[in-house]
Scaffold this motif. Structure first.
Motif, PDB file in Angstrom:
ATOM      1  N   ASP A  80       0.288  -0.481  -7.245  1.00 56.84           N
ATOM      2  CA  ASP A  80       0.017  -0.320  -5.826  1.00 56.84           C
ATOM      3  C   ASP A  80      -0.867  -1.446  -5.299  1.00 56.84           C
ATOM      4  O   ASP A  80      -1.948  -1.678  -5.829  1.00 56.84           O
ATOM      5  CB  ASP A  80      -0.669   1.025  -5.588  1.00 56.84           C
ATOM      6  CG  ASP A  80      -0.917   1.271  -4.118  1.00 56.84           C
ATOM      7  OD1 ASP A  80      -0.046   0.892  -3.304  1.00 56.84           O
ATOM      8  OD2 ASP A  80      -1.979   1.816  -3.772  1.00 56.84           O
ATOM      9  N   ARG A  82      -1.479   3.355  -1.199  1.00 57.36           N
ATOM     10  CA  ARG A  82      -0.554   4.400  -0.756  1.00 57.36           C
ATOM     11  C   ARG A  82      -0.733   5.682  -1.555  1.00 57.36           C
ATOM     12  O   ARG A  82      -1.313   5.689  -2.634  1.00 57.36           O
ATOM     13  CB  ARG A  82       0.877   3.867  -0.883  1.00 57.36           C
ATOM     14  CG  ARG A  82       1.056   2.630  -0.028  1.00 57.36           C
ATOM     15  CD  ARG A  82       2.425   2.038  -0.199  1.00 57.36           C
ATOM     16  NE  ARG A  82       3.392   2.731   0.650  1.00 57.36           N
ATOM     17  CZ  ARG A  82       4.696   2.486   0.619  1.00 57.36           C
ATOM     18  NH1 ARG A  82       5.172   1.592  -0.234  1.00 57.36           N
ATOM     19  NH2 ARG A  82       5.503   3.122   1.407  1.00 57.36           N
ATOM     20  N   SER A  83      -0.188   6.779  -1.005  1.00 55.03           N
ATOM     21  CA  SER A  83      -0.315   8.102  -1.611  1.00 55.03           C
ATOM     22  C   SER A  83       0.497   8.186  -2.905  1.00 55.03           C
ATOM     23  O   SER A  83       1.368   7.353  -3.167  1.00 55.03           O
ATOM     24  CB  SER A  83       0.200   9.159  -0.644  1.00 55.03           C
ATOM     25  OG  SER A  83       1.612   9.018  -0.499  1.00 55.03           O
ATOM     26  N   ALA A  87       4.191   8.313  -1.969  1.00 53.66           N
ATOM     27  CA  ALA A  87       4.722   7.023  -1.514  1.00 53.66           C
ATOM     28  C   ALA A  87       4.903   6.079  -2.698  1.00 53.66           C
ATOM     29  O   ALA A  87       5.895   5.342  -2.784  1.00 53.66           O
ATOM     30  CB  ALA A  87       3.791   6.407  -0.468  1.00 53.66           C
ATOM     31  N   GLN A  88       3.945   6.138  -3.626  1.00 59.07           N
ATOM     32  CA  GLN A  88       4.065   5.278  -4.813  1.00 59.07           C
ATOM     33  C   GLN A  88       5.246   5.708  -5.680  1.00 59.07           C
ATOM     34  O   GLN A  88       5.998   4.877  -6.183  1.00 59.07           O
ATOM     35  CB  GLN A  88       2.766   5.316  -5.637  1.00 59.07           C
ATOM     36  CG  GLN A  88       1.593   4.606  -4.955  1.00 59.07           C
ATOM     37  CD  GLN A  88       0.359   4.576  -5.858  1.00 59.07           C
ATOM     38  OE1 GLN A  88       0.367   3.946  -6.913  1.00 59.07           O
ATOM     39  NE2 GLN A  88      -0.702   5.245  -5.445  1.00 59.07           N
ATOM     40  N   SER A 123       1.595  -5.029   3.312  1.00 61.68           N
ATOM     41  CA  SER A 123       0.286  -4.518   2.907  1.00 61.68           C
ATOM     42  C   SER A 123      -0.825  -5.367   3.507  1.00 61.68           C
ATOM     43  O   SER A 123      -0.849  -6.582   3.334  1.00 61.68           O
ATOM     44  CB  SER A 123       0.119  -4.496   1.389  1.00 61.68           C
ATOM     45  OG  SER A 123      -1.219  -4.149   1.066  1.00 61.68           O
TER      46      SER A 123
END
Lengths: 432, 432
Positions: A367, A371-372, A375-376, B129
């Protein structure tokens, strides 16, 4: 907002990965045969193509005047650049010279299936040998490239012809023939209807009867080469050379893929001996997949010492069409060995694990967007991660991380300190 | 007879092999970080650069009208093409988007050491990002590329700066400053003498005293970031972001290679956050080896959804200069595993052996020019063959071939039927 230029393509990662696989496979064959990679410019003097390339290529040139007043052109083919390079260092280069390169070329052509204005070719050439073994090695490289892509003798055939047989036969008639024009006509044979074809041979100087007879001779099989040889000494020499090349392909282990086809002629004027084209055996890809041949006069034409040469250049767009037709084109999807998933403030450990896995040769994502978990996981799925390493705050309190095998869903806990250990390119199975 | 175009280069095999090694090393790092290869066109609409690239780039464009009346340009940089591709498939692409590609670009520049009109770059970018981890990952990829090439912290340093610190500091003065112009001036700091530099800052709107003070602030070390932060909220936010990026580089294992250097600015206007440049620690390569940074507004400028982005693009000419200076550039010489030498009429066996060795992954050459023993030995030496397999008529009568290790000269006879056997990439030692 901005469009790409017509006939030019963008390749997104999924498609690019498949293309890279094909390019690597093709280049690797040439590399193992001892062909050496060279690098060549995208721009050359326009004059070189006007002097040396066929009219058709010149008509399709992307040419312009640069800011220094030079007339330059985007390279439409590699051969003139390579000839220039051979001539520039002719004395210093050890013979035979065996070169390979893969790169784009540009022609302002009609865009159609498998034909673009920017197209990729792998050029493979041998300079400095007139021997049949050189022709045979080129044919062997061509066949091995196709079989390394997963194609078999059911999928393709290499049709071999000889320019000197064609010109020898034409000259054996009692007629004033424009052999160059007649050979160009043979090259277009499949695209013309019978009448157009015979008319074009007539235009080139054969009578209608002679044109019929000539075309009949082009249908000769290998067992009829001796009969052809009787027509003239030139034809006899050429059939002898062709037979030696075919015999050499047996030594090179590719004889079964090669068939005689005198009605194969190749379009370019500079060919001088053996010429060949690769065809889809099913005919579904209707054009030649690629072709090549011998061009013994070209280097001298560029001001060099007489230097025999033979080569070919598979185009990657038609190769792809053939591979797709034969069902050997790879799935266009990403591959990823590991996704290192961060839960909570675990970046130091996650980054260390990702780094260690990369050092062991794996493709690893983690990541970088805060992200949550969900989401990951979704992203890991999108990039087809084989294994997810879940680095969670709670697990870390027990000095563990969790490995999840994405296909089957199996999970294991492993001690964080000894993960990933010393394996080269470790997989889930190494830890399960 | 024909010359290559000025500023364009031919790469012969020896040099190309070294360049390929460097390109492969650099790409492999990006690949292991999960960057995906894309393919992009050599031509784009000229308009895109006129709208989006700096004036300097537009002045150096190779642009022309194509046969269809389109105003097109040879791509001078990758970023606009990539932005166009991101915008074209923005909804479909899984974020973050991580792309890599290596290819030539073209600018009509003054030709000098390490600078050509056709130059190769590897572009590495993350879209989607805004997190410091993305900046840190880009810095980690840059460092790992350099260390995988064999360079150490003695050889290079990555100087990190922040556009918002620079602009924030400029705006913290009581003056009407053209921040874009002032930042361009900072970028040229090393090339200007002190007076020219201060005058240029004055032209951009700072008084002479302010220019001196501003330049003093640019010399701040990491322990002085807190003091800078007190000048304004904008500067405080930017120093906080920069500190988070530096902290993240520690997690990514590359902190030791990264130093704060606020007088690093980067020339291009589109950067928005962290920017960085790689320098030769010895200063022998006097220009930045490469640079990169964050450009959060670009995609929106191309008509896409707001999409933060960060990336960099090592140029292979300056990378080579650094590697050469540091003594890690490989010897520019060919490598060959086997030369299969034919004595007499032994082609069937020689060709079979060459084929088998190639199938086991070796680079293998054999005679395709009907040359003498001595000529073949000379050639084997020219291509640095490690082992020569001598396939002689007499040896074959005893069902043997002779292996000669070229470095030491040691020879062994081996049974022809069991050679080369089942080894993967066998070497002389496997048979001695």
């Amino acid at each position: 907002m901005y469009d790409r230029v017509k006939g030019f393509r963008d390749f997104y990662p999924e498609e690019m990965q498949a293309r890279r696989w094909a390019m690597d496979a093709v280049e690797d064959v040439a590399r193992r045969y001892g062909f050496r990679e060279i690098g060549t410019p995208a721009l050359e003097a326009t004059e070189m193509y006007v002097d040396k390339s066929g009219e058709e290529i010149v008509e399709e040139l992307y040419s312009f005047e640069d800011k220094g007043g030079r007339e330059v052109a985007l390279t439409p083919e590699l051969t003139p650049s390579v000839a220039r390079m051979v001539v520039a260092k002719q004395q210093a280069l050890s013979k035979p010279i065996k070169w390979v390169s893969t790169r784009p070329f540009w022609r302002y052509e009609q865009v159609q299936q498998g034909r673009f204005r920017e197209f990729y070719q792998t050029n493979v050439d041998i300079f400095g040998s007139a021997e049949p073994a050189a022709d045979a090695e080129i044919l062997a490289v061509a066949v091995d490239m196709l079989t390394d892509l997963g194609l078999t003798s059911e999928d393709f055939e290499i049709r071999v012809s000889h320019r000197d047989i064609l010109s020898g036969l034409l000259e054996s008639f009692d007629a004033d023939v424009d052999t160059r024009e007649a050979i160009r006509t043979v090259d277009k044979r499949a695209k013309l209807d019978r009448e157009e074809y015979l008319d074009a041979l007539y235009e080139a100087g054969l009578s209608h009867d002679q044109a019929e007879e000539f075309d009949g001779l082009l249908q000769s099989g290998e067992d009829e080469l001796d009969a052809l040889a009787e027509r003239s000494e030139a034809v006899a020499d050429a059939t002898e050379n062709l037979r030696e090349v075919l015999d050499a392909t047996a030594d090179f282990g590719v004889r079964e893929h090669v068939t005689l086809s005198l009605s194969t002629a190749r379009g370019l004027d500079y060919y001088t001996g053996v010429v060949f084209e690769c065809f889809d055996s099913t005919g579904e890809v209707s054009r030649a997949v690629f072709g090549g041949g011998r061009y013994d006069d070209l280097i001298e034409g560029f001001g060099g010492q007489p230097t025999p040469a033979v080569g070919f250049a598979p185009g990657h767009a038609t190769l792809q069409l053939l591979c797709e037709r034969a069902g050997v084109w790879p799935a266009e999807e990403l591959t990823t060995d590991y996704y290192v998933l961060q839960v909570g403030d675990t970046r130091p450990t996650a980054a260390r694990i990702a780094r260690d896995l990369r050092e062991r040769g794996n493709v690893v994502e983690s990541d970088v967007a805060d992200r949550s978990f969900g989401a990951q996981m979704g992203y890991a799925d999108d990039v087809n991660a084989e294994t997810v390493v879940i680095v969670g705050e709670q697990d870390l309190e027990n000095d563990e991380v969790t490995l999840k095998e994405m296909d089957g869903g199996e999970q294991v806990s492993v001690p964080v300190d000894s993960f990933p250990g010393e394996h080269d390119r470790p997989t889930f199975e190494d830890f399960a």
